[in-house]
Design a protein around this motif. Structure first.
Motif, PDB file in Angstrom:
ATOM      1  N   ALA A  25     -24.587  22.667  12.992  1.00  0.00           N
ATOM      2  CA  ALA A  25     -23.959  23.904  12.207  1.00  0.00           C
ATOM      3  C   ALA A  25     -24.409  23.417  10.461  1.00  0.00           C
ATOM      4  O   ALA A  25     -24.315  22.252  10.356  1.00  0.00           O
ATOM      5  CB  ALA A  25     -22.792  24.117  12.476  1.00  0.00           C
ATOM      6  N   SER A  27     -22.783  22.711   7.240  1.00  0.00           N
ATOM      7  CA  SER A  27     -21.799  22.095   6.796  1.00  0.00           C
ATOM      8  C   SER A  27     -20.624  23.136   6.510  1.00  0.00           C
ATOM      9  O   SER A  27     -20.628  23.962   5.642  1.00  0.00           O
ATOM     10  CB  SER A  27     -21.806  20.964   5.722  1.00  0.00           C
ATOM     11  N   SER A  50     -20.441   8.626  15.444  1.00  0.00           N
ATOM     12  CA  SER A  50     -21.441   8.249  14.664  1.00  0.00           C
ATOM     13  C   SER A  50     -20.954   7.410  13.613  1.00  0.00           C
ATOM     14  O   SER A  50     -19.943   7.168  13.151  1.00  0.00           O
ATOM     15  CB  SER A  50     -22.014   9.622  13.778  1.00  0.00           C
ATOM     16  N   ARG A  54     -21.004   7.597   4.464  1.00  0.00           N
ATOM     17  CA  ARG A  54     -20.267   8.409   3.534  1.00  0.00           C
ATOM     18  C   ARG A  54     -18.811   7.875   3.646  1.00  0.00           C
ATOM     19  O   ARG A  54     -18.396   7.015   4.494  1.00  0.00           O
ATOM     20  CB  ARG A  54     -20.227   9.791   4.118  1.00  0.00           C
ATOM     21  N   ARG A  57     -13.095  11.193   4.343  1.00  0.00           N
ATOM     22  CA  ARG A  57     -12.163  12.180   3.385  1.00  0.00           C
ATOM     23  C   ARG A  57     -10.634  11.955   3.796  1.00  0.00           C
ATOM     24  O   ARG A  57     -10.355  11.231   4.735  1.00  0.00           O
ATOM     25  CB  ARG A  57     -12.633  13.609   4.275  1.00  0.00           C
ATOM     26  N   TYR A  66     -15.451   8.854  12.270  1.00  0.00           N
ATOM     27  CA  TYR A  66     -16.830   8.143  12.266  1.00  0.00           C
ATOM     28  C   TYR A  66     -16.508   6.581  12.078  1.00  0.00           C
ATOM     29  O   TYR A  66     -15.506   5.961  12.038  1.00  0.00           O
ATOM     30  CB  TYR A  66     -17.335   8.574  10.824  1.00  0.00           C
ATOM     31  N   GLU A  85     -30.812   8.268  17.040  1.00  0.00           N
ATOM     32  CA  GLU A  85     -31.474   8.590  15.908  1.00  0.00           C
ATOM     33  C   GLU A  85     -30.670   8.378  14.593  1.00  0.00           C
ATOM     34  O   GLU A  85     -29.463   8.135  14.757  1.00  0.00           O
ATOM     35  CB  GLU A  85     -31.794  10.357  16.095  1.00  0.00           C
ATOM     36  N   ALA A  87     -30.321   9.645  10.025  1.00  0.00           N
ATOM     37  CA  ALA A  87     -31.026  10.639   9.255  1.00  0.00           C
ATOM     38  C   ALA A  87     -30.094  10.546   7.991  1.00  0.00           C
ATOM     39  O   ALA A  87     -29.040  10.054   7.657  1.00  0.00           O
ATOM     40  CB  ALA A  87     -30.874  11.978   9.632  1.00  0.00           C
ATOM     41  N   TYR A  94     -26.318   8.773   8.272  1.00  0.00           N
ATOM     42  CA  TYR A  94     -25.618   9.170   9.532  1.00  0.00           C
ATOM     43  C   TYR A  94     -26.613   8.497  10.749  1.00  0.00           C
ATOM     44  O   TYR A  94     -27.858   8.829  10.908  1.00  0.00           O
ATOM     45  CB  TYR A  94     -25.463  10.594   9.686  1.00  0.00           C
ATOM     46  N   GLY A  95     -25.717   8.118  11.570  1.00  0.00           N
ATOM     47  CA  GLY A  95     -26.716   7.708  12.900  1.00  0.00           C
ATOM     48  C   GLY A  95     -25.923   7.618  14.130  1.00  0.00           C
ATOM     49  O   GLY A  95     -24.517   7.492  14.219  1.00  0.00           O
ATOM     50  N   THR A  96     -26.654   8.148  15.387  1.00  0.00           N
ATOM     51  CA  THR A  96     -25.932   8.156  16.643  1.00  0.00           C
ATOM     52  C   THR A  96     -26.078   6.809  17.368  1.00  0.00           C
ATOM     53  O   THR A  96     -27.384   6.526  17.606  1.00  0.00           O
ATOM     54  CB  THR A  96     -26.489   9.291  17.582  1.00  0.00           C
ATOM     55  N   GLU A 114     -22.422  15.455  17.669  1.00  0.00           N
ATOM     56  CA  GLU A 114     -22.258  16.508  16.649  1.00  0.00           C
ATOM     57  C   GLU A 114     -23.106  15.985  15.480  1.00  0.00           C
ATOM     58  O   GLU A 114     -22.813  14.981  14.730  1.00  0.00           O
ATOM     59  CB  GLU A 114     -20.888  16.484  16.247  1.00  0.00           C
ATOM     60  N   ILE A 115     -24.348  16.701  15.351  1.00  0.00           N
ATOM     61  CA  ILE A 115     -25.284  15.995  14.418  1.00  0.00           C
ATOM     62  C   ILE A 115     -26.108  17.181  13.830  1.00  0.00           C
ATOM     63  O   ILE A 115     -26.132  18.407  14.333  1.00  0.00           O
ATOM     64  CB  ILE A 115     -26.367  14.981  15.103  1.00  0.00           C
ATOM     65  N   ASP A 116     -26.866  16.700  12.612  1.00  0.00           N
ATOM     66  CA  ASP A 116     -27.586  17.711  12.111  1.00  0.00           C
ATOM     67  C   ASP A 116     -28.922  18.063  12.382  1.00  0.00           C
ATOM     68  O   ASP A 116     -29.266  17.608  13.444  1.00  0.00           O
ATOM     69  CB  ASP A 116     -27.682  17.126  10.420  1.00  0.00           C
ATOM     70  N   GLY A 119     -31.318  15.579  13.000  1.00  0.00           N
ATOM     71  CA  GLY A 119     -31.223  14.401  14.129  1.00  0.00           C
ATOM     72  C   GLY A 119     -31.263  15.290  15.565  1.00  0.00           C
ATOM     73  O   GLY A 119     -31.640  14.560  16.480  1.00  0.00           O
ATOM     74  N   ARG A 161     -23.807  21.201  -0.372  1.00  0.00           N
ATOM     75  CA  ARG A 161     -23.835  21.797   0.995  1.00  0.00           C
ATOM     76  C   ARG A 161     -24.189  23.293   1.155  1.00  0.00           C
ATOM     77  O   ARG A 161     -24.703  23.628   2.264  1.00  0.00           O
ATOM     78  CB  ARG A 161     -22.633  21.167   1.531  1.00  0.00           C
TER      79      ARG A 161
HETATM   80  P1  5GP Z   1     -19.754  15.539   7.437  1.00  0.00           P
HETATM   81  O1  5GP Z   1     -20.320  14.563   6.190  1.00  0.00           O
HETATM   82  O2  5GP Z   1     -19.345  16.978   6.843  1.00  0.00           O
HETATM   83  O3  5GP Z   1     -18.984  14.760   8.297  1.00  0.00           O
HETATM   84  O4  5GP Z   1     -21.338  15.604   8.015  1.00  0.00           O
HETATM   85  C1  5GP Z   1     -22.606  16.003   7.380  1.00  0.00           C
HETATM   86  C2  5GP Z   1     -23.647  16.293   8.420  1.00  0.00           C
HETATM   87  O5  5GP Z   1     -24.064  15.139   9.013  1.00  0.00           O
HETATM   88  C3  5GP Z   1     -23.114  17.377   9.476  1.00  0.00           C
HETATM   89  O6  5GP Z   1     -24.250  18.107   9.729  1.00  0.00           O
HETATM   90  C4  5GP Z   1     -22.801  16.425  10.790  1.00  0.00           C
HETATM   91  O7  5GP Z   1     -23.172  17.005  11.823  1.00  0.00           O
HETATM   92  C5  5GP Z   1     -23.946  15.576  10.294  1.00  0.00           C
HETATM   93  N1  5GP Z   1     -24.024  14.057  11.295  1.00  0.00           N
HETATM   94  C6  5GP Z   1     -22.888  13.529  11.509  1.00  0.00           C
HETATM   95  N2  5GP Z   1     -23.136  12.534  12.326  1.00  0.00           N
HETATM   96  C7  5GP Z   1     -24.545  12.465  12.374  1.00  0.00           C
HETATM   97  C8  5GP Z   1     -25.397  11.593  13.016  1.00  0.00           C
HETATM   98  O8  5GP Z   1     -25.129  10.440  13.937  1.00  0.00           O
HETATM   99  N3  5GP Z   1     -26.652  11.928  13.085  1.00  0.00           N
HETATM  100  C9  5GP Z   1     -27.092  12.813  12.223  1.00  0.00           C
HETATM  101  N4  5GP Z   1     -28.448  12.928  12.233  1.00  0.00           N
HETATM  102  N5  5GP Z   1     -26.336  13.785  11.741  1.00  0.00           N
HETATM  103  C10 5GP Z   1     -24.921  13.618  11.745  1.00  0.00           C
END
Ligand code: 5GP
Ligand code: ADP
Length: 238
Positions: A25, A27, A50, A54, A57, A66, A85, A87, A94-96, A114-116, A119, A161
């Motif tokens: 989704a 952000s 993940s 970052r 917060r 995270y 993956e 990205a 960010y990584g899974t 929950e990934i972008d 990903g 964002r």
């Molecule tokens: P936020 O910084 O708001 O927590 O996340 C920013 C974006 O990074 C969101 O779209 C979130 O879904 C994405 N994100 C979180 N974890 C991962 C991940 O492991 N891999 C990828 N590709 N995106 C991620």
């Protein structure tokens, strides 16, 4: 082809592989809020955590929201092939992680990512059978308000964002379900329905119980009923 039904006494019932659910989704749409609730509401669902470079917060907890780490440590994990993956998203990495995801799925536990959108695209190449869900806010103005009210990102970051959201919304076409997150209760109901329906898809079910209950006699042999199917194929279509 061997058409004889296999007795359930031969082997323990096979555990079905866990289903991979992928949620993306723009952000601020409410993805994290919904994912937390759905993990609490749906039994047998594991929310993958993940890794990110970052900064946390306010209120975010390492190992819960995270795993927070610096860029050199993240790069080492890339080199060791520890991500399914990874990205660059909004200037951070960010990584899974691979290990837990594989273990959970092998144990028959469903996994939520929950990934972008980048990903999700790369996961889709490896997991064709995944369930891809896109969450959208009801409007751009609502998105802005939600990002501002969350008060977790700087005004510049929020602007970045919001700008990205204008492109990201069009990725909806790559997903199998769309949840418009206006009323939180309604969105949760819709999400829950997706999870439950995917679990009872014919192709995902282990139907050996049908043989036990309808075909095999008490000794586990095929009964002489004329209505017994000629082939196991009857039990596995879809
Ligand atoms: P936020 O910084 O708001 O927590 O996340 C920013 C974006 O990074 C969101 O779209 C979130 O879904 C994405 N994100 C979180 N974890 C991962 C991940 O492991 N891999 C990828 N590709 N995106 C991620
Ligand atoms: P994302 O993970 O998509 O970036 P969050 O889950 O952090 O979004 O939600 C962004 C903000 O919007 C949070 O302050 C959250 O409480 C709020 N929010 C989420 N869903 C709704 C909703 N349906 N109605 C009103 N506010 C919501």
């Amino acid at each position: 082809m061997n058409t004889a039904p296999v007795s359930s006494n031969d082997k323990p019932p096979q555990v079905r592989r866990g289903i991979l659910f992928i949620i993306s989704a723009p952000s601020g749409s409410g993805k994290t809020t919904l994912c937390k609730q759905i993990t609490a509401n749906v039994p047998g669902l594991w929310h993958s955590i993940s890794y990110t470079t970052r900064k946390p917060r306010p209120g975010e907890v390492d190992g819960q929201d995270y795993y927070f780490l610096d860029e050199p440590a993240f790069r080492q994990m890339i080199d060791r092939n520890e991500f399914v993956e990874w990205a660059h998203v909004y200037g951070n990495l960010y990584g899974t992680p691979r290990k837990m995801l594989t273990e959970k799925m092998e144990q028959g536990i469903d996994v939520l990512l929950e990934i972008d959108v980048q990903g999700a695209r790369s996961v889709k190449k490896k997991f064709e059978d995944g369930v891809y869900i896109f969450i959208l806010p009801p409007s751009f103005d609502t998105l802005r308000t939600r990002l501002q009210n969350r008060a977790g990102d700087s005004p510049d970051e929020i602007q970045r964002r919001l700008q990205k959201a204008k492109e990201e919304v069009w990725s909806y076409r790559e997903y199998y379900y769309i949840v418009r997150n206006d009323d939180l209760k309604q969105s949760l109901k819709e999400l829950e329905s997706i999870f439950l329906a995917e679990r009872i898809k014919t192709k995902r079910l282990n139907m050996t119980w049908l043989e036990e209950k309808f075909i095999l006699d008490k000794e586990g042999k095929q009964g002489n009923s004329s209505s017994a199917p000629a082939s196991k194929e009857h039990l596995h279509h879809g």
